[in-house]
Design a protein around this motif. Structure first.
Motif, mmCIF file in Angstrom:
data_model
loop_
_atom_site.group_PDB
_atom_site.id
_atom_site.type_symbol
_atom_site.label_atom_id
_atom_site.label_comp_id
_atom_site.label_asym_id
_atom_site.label_seq_id
_atom_site.Cartn_x
_atom_site.Cartn_y
_atom_site.Cartn_z
ATOM 1 N N VAL A 163 42.651 42.056 26.433
ATOM 2 C CA VAL A 163 43.001 43.083 27.411
ATOM 3 C C VAL A 163 44.473 42.925 27.738
ATOM 4 N N ALA A 164 45.203 44.042 27.752
ATOM 5 C CA ALA A 164 46.630 44.040 28.069
ATOM 6 C C ALA A 164 46.878 44.944 29.266
ATOM 7 N N LEU A 165 47.680 44.463 30.208
ATOM 8 C CA LEU A 165 48.077 45.249 31.368
ATOM 9 C C LEU A 165 49.384 44.680 31.887
ATOM 10 N N HIS A 166 50.030 45.404 32.797
ATOM 11 C CA HIS A 166 51.329 44.952 33.278
ATOM 12 C C HIS A 166 51.216 43.812 34.283
ATOM 13 N N HIS A 167 50.333 43.941 35.260
ATOM 14 C CA HIS A 167 50.252 42.974 36.356
ATOM 15 C C HIS A 167 49.305 41.827 36.018
ATOM 16 N N PRO A 168 49.692 40.593 36.337
ATOM 17 C CA PRO A 168 48.796 39.457 36.106
ATOM 18 C C PRO A 168 47.508 39.565 36.914
ATOM 19 N N LEU A 169 46.470 38.905 36.400
ATOM 20 C CA LEU A 169 45.194 38.862 37.105
ATOM 21 C C LEU A 169 45.009 37.550 37.862
ATOM 22 N N GLN A 170 45.924 36.600 37.665
ATOM 23 C CA GLN A 170 45.906 35.345 38.413
ATOM 24 C C GLN A 170 47.341 34.897 38.618
ATOM 25 N N HIS A 171 47.648 34.392 39.807
ATOM 26 C CA HIS A 171 48.972 33.864 40.105
ATOM 27 C C HIS A 171 48.909 32.353 40.282
ATOM 28 N N LEU A 172 49.938 31.687 39.821
ATOM 29 C CA LEU A 172 50.111 30.272 40.129
ATOM 30 C C LEU A 172 50.644 30.125 41.556
ATOM 31 N N PRO A 173 50.509 28.950 42.173
ATOM 32 C CA PRO A 173 50.921 28.786 43.578
ATOM 33 C C PRO A 173 52.382 29.125 43.844
ATOM 34 N N ARG A 174 53.258 28.934 42.868
ATOM 35 C CA ARG A 174 54.683 29.176 43.115
ATOM 36 C C ARG A 174 55.059 30.656 43.163
ATOM 37 N N VAL A 175 54.145 31.540 42.789
ATOM 38 C CA VAL A 175 54.430 32.975 42.754
ATOM 39 C C VAL A 175 54.336 33.546 44.162
ATOM 40 N N ASP A 176 55.372 34.276 44.580
ATOM 41 C CA ASP A 176 55.403 34.802 45.949
ATOM 42 C C ASP A 176 55.028 36.277 46.032
ATOM 43 N N LYS A 177 54.554 36.856 44.948
ATOM 44 C CA LYS A 177 54.119 38.254 44.971
ATOM 45 C C LYS A 177 52.614 38.337 45.197
ATOM 46 N N VAL A 178 52.170 39.515 45.633
ATOM 47 C CA VAL A 178 50.755 39.723 45.918
ATOM 48 C C VAL A 178 50.049 40.180 44.646
ATOM 49 N N LEU A 179 48.877 39.631 44.415
ATOM 50 C CA LEU A 179 48.090 40.047 43.261
ATOM 51 C C LEU A 179 47.750 41.537 43.327
ATOM 52 N N ALA A 180 47.587 42.135 42.179
ATOM 53 C CA ALA A 180 47.117 43.516 42.119
ATOM 54 C C ALA A 180 45.746 43.630 42.775
ATOM 55 N N ARG A 181 45.504 44.775 43.357
ATOM 56 C CA ARG A 181 44.193 45.022 43.965
ATOM 57 C C ARG A 181 43.097 44.928 42.911
ATOM 58 N N ARG A 182 42.047 44.206 43.236
ATOM 59 C CA ARG A 182 40.877 43.985 42.388
ATOM 60 C C ARG A 182 41.193 43.113 41.172
ATOM 61 N N ALA A 183 42.328 42.407 41.196
ATOM 62 C CA ALA A 183 42.677 41.552 40.057
ATOM 63 C C ALA A 183 41.661 40.433 39.878
ATOM 64 N N THR A 184 41.296 39.770 40.961
ATOM 65 C CA THR A 184 40.364 38.653 40.857
ATOM 66 C C THR A 184 39.009 39.119 40.361
ATOM 67 N N GLU A 185 38.534 40.228 40.908
ATOM 68 C CA GLU A 185 37.264 40.797 40.437
ATOM 69 C C GLU A 185 37.340 41.116 38.951
ATOM 70 N N ALA A 186 38.432 41.735 38.546
ATOM 71 C CA ALA A 186 38.591 42.111 37.141
ATOM 72 C C ALA A 186 38.541 40.892 36.238
ATOM 73 N N LEU A 187 39.227 39.831 36.614
ATOM 74 C CA LEU A 187 39.276 38.645 35.768
ATOM 75 C C LEU A 187 37.901 38.010 35.620
ATOM 76 N N TYR A 188 37.159 37.886 36.704
ATOM 77 C CA TYR A 188 35.822 37.308 36.623
ATOM 78 C C TYR A 188 34.899 38.167 35.762
ATOM 79 N N ARG A 189 34.954 39.482 35.958
ATOM 80 C CA ARG A 189 34.061 40.355 35.202
ATOM 81 C C ARG A 189 34.435 40.422 33.726
ATOM 82 N N LEU A 190 35.719 40.465 33.439
ATOM 83 C CA LEU A 190 36.142 40.512 32.039
ATOM 84 C C LEU A 190 35.786 39.214 31.324
ATOM 85 N N GLU A 191 35.984 38.088 31.990
ATOM 86 C CA GLU A 191 35.616 36.803 31.388
ATOM 87 C C GLU A 191 34.118 36.757 31.108
#
Length: 263
Positions: A144-172
């Motif tokens: 799967v390819a998209l622009h915004h990451p579905l998981q951030h490392l602790p050092r990242v100061d940006k907000v995850l895309a809406r529903r990113a966590t849900e998407a990652l769990y379901r896609l996995e």
């Protein structure tokens, strides 16, 4: 075997023009089966920037699939941003915002994570996760390819895309093996795998291919060489103080055990 090149965050209009020729030459030498262009193709989504980006992409001979990023919707035209945010992108880069492609037994599916109503934060739209899951190949490798990451490392100061966590769990859970993203202008693969949160998905966060922002320190892209359950990543880096690419940094991974491990 499938050779898939991930090229993201070109930022035409605020890009290193001197790196265009070396980048094209390196891509041609690698002879990828597919080039995945992961958004932020332009910097401000102006017609001139889109034409320049289109002229650059037309010099790549390999098949391509493109998706928008948050910089590819109108910046200075609020009416267009609200009512037809992707019209310019579709005019210059093709009508399909969520294309798919197949290379051998590898299936690549795009998500459009750009949200025209928010400047940086992306979103996964209603029904998009299910649409992708419905096209997964149970016998092949699914990307799967998209622009915004579905998981951030602790050092990242940006907000995850809406529903990113849900998407990652379901896609996995559905059998997606690799996720290609950009947006952060930072390389991350092993650090994400080391969190242990999603061991069956290899998340490849690729840095910017051409953006001229000095704080990025480097431009880069990655080539995925996929052979069944084995995958190698060739990371091609061009430091900001040079006008060419170094020899690739190669790392190898396997999912033969059911989860990804670096080998």
């Amino acid at each position: 075997m499938a050779r898939i090149l991930h090229l993201t965050d070109l930022h035409f209009g605020f890009h290193r023009s001197a790196l265009e020729a070396p980048l094209l030459a390196r891509i041609a030498a690698l002879r990828p089966d597919l080039v995945v262009v992961g958004g932020d193709i332009t910097h401000r989504a102006t017609p001139g920037q889109m034409r320049s980006a289109r002229a650059f992409l037309d010099r790549i001979e390999a098949p391509m699939m493109l998706m928008p990023g948050n910089h590819d919707v109108p910046t200075w035209n609020p009416v267009a941003r609200i009512f037809w945010p992707f019209a310019g992108f579709q005019r210059h880069f093709g009508p399909d915002l969520t294309p798919a492609a197949r290379v051998g037994d590898v299936r690549v599916m795009a998500l459009n994570s750009a949200d025209p109503y928010v400047w940086q934060r992306g979103k996964i739209r209603d029904g998009e996760i299910g649409r992708v899951i419905g096209t997964i190949d149970p016998m092949g490798t699914n990307i799967v390819a998209l622009h915004h990451p579905l998981q951030h490392l602790p050092r990242v100061d940006k907000v995850l895309a809406r529903r990113a966590t849900e998407a990652l769990y379901r896609l996995e859970g559905a059998g997606v093996h690799v996720v290609l993203t950009g947006h952060l202008h930072r390389w991350a693969v092993d650090a994400l795998l080391a969190t242990g949160r999603h061991p069956r998905v290899l998340q490849v966060q690729t840095g910017t291919a051409l953006c001229a922002r000095v704080s990025d320190m480097r431009n880069e892209f990655v080539l995925l060489d996929i052979r069944g359950t084995e995958l190698s990543l060739e990371r091609h880096v061009a430091p900001m103080d040079r006008e060419g690419f170094d020899a690739p940094e190669i790392s190898r991974y396997s999912r033969a055990s059911g989860v990804w491990r670096r080998v």
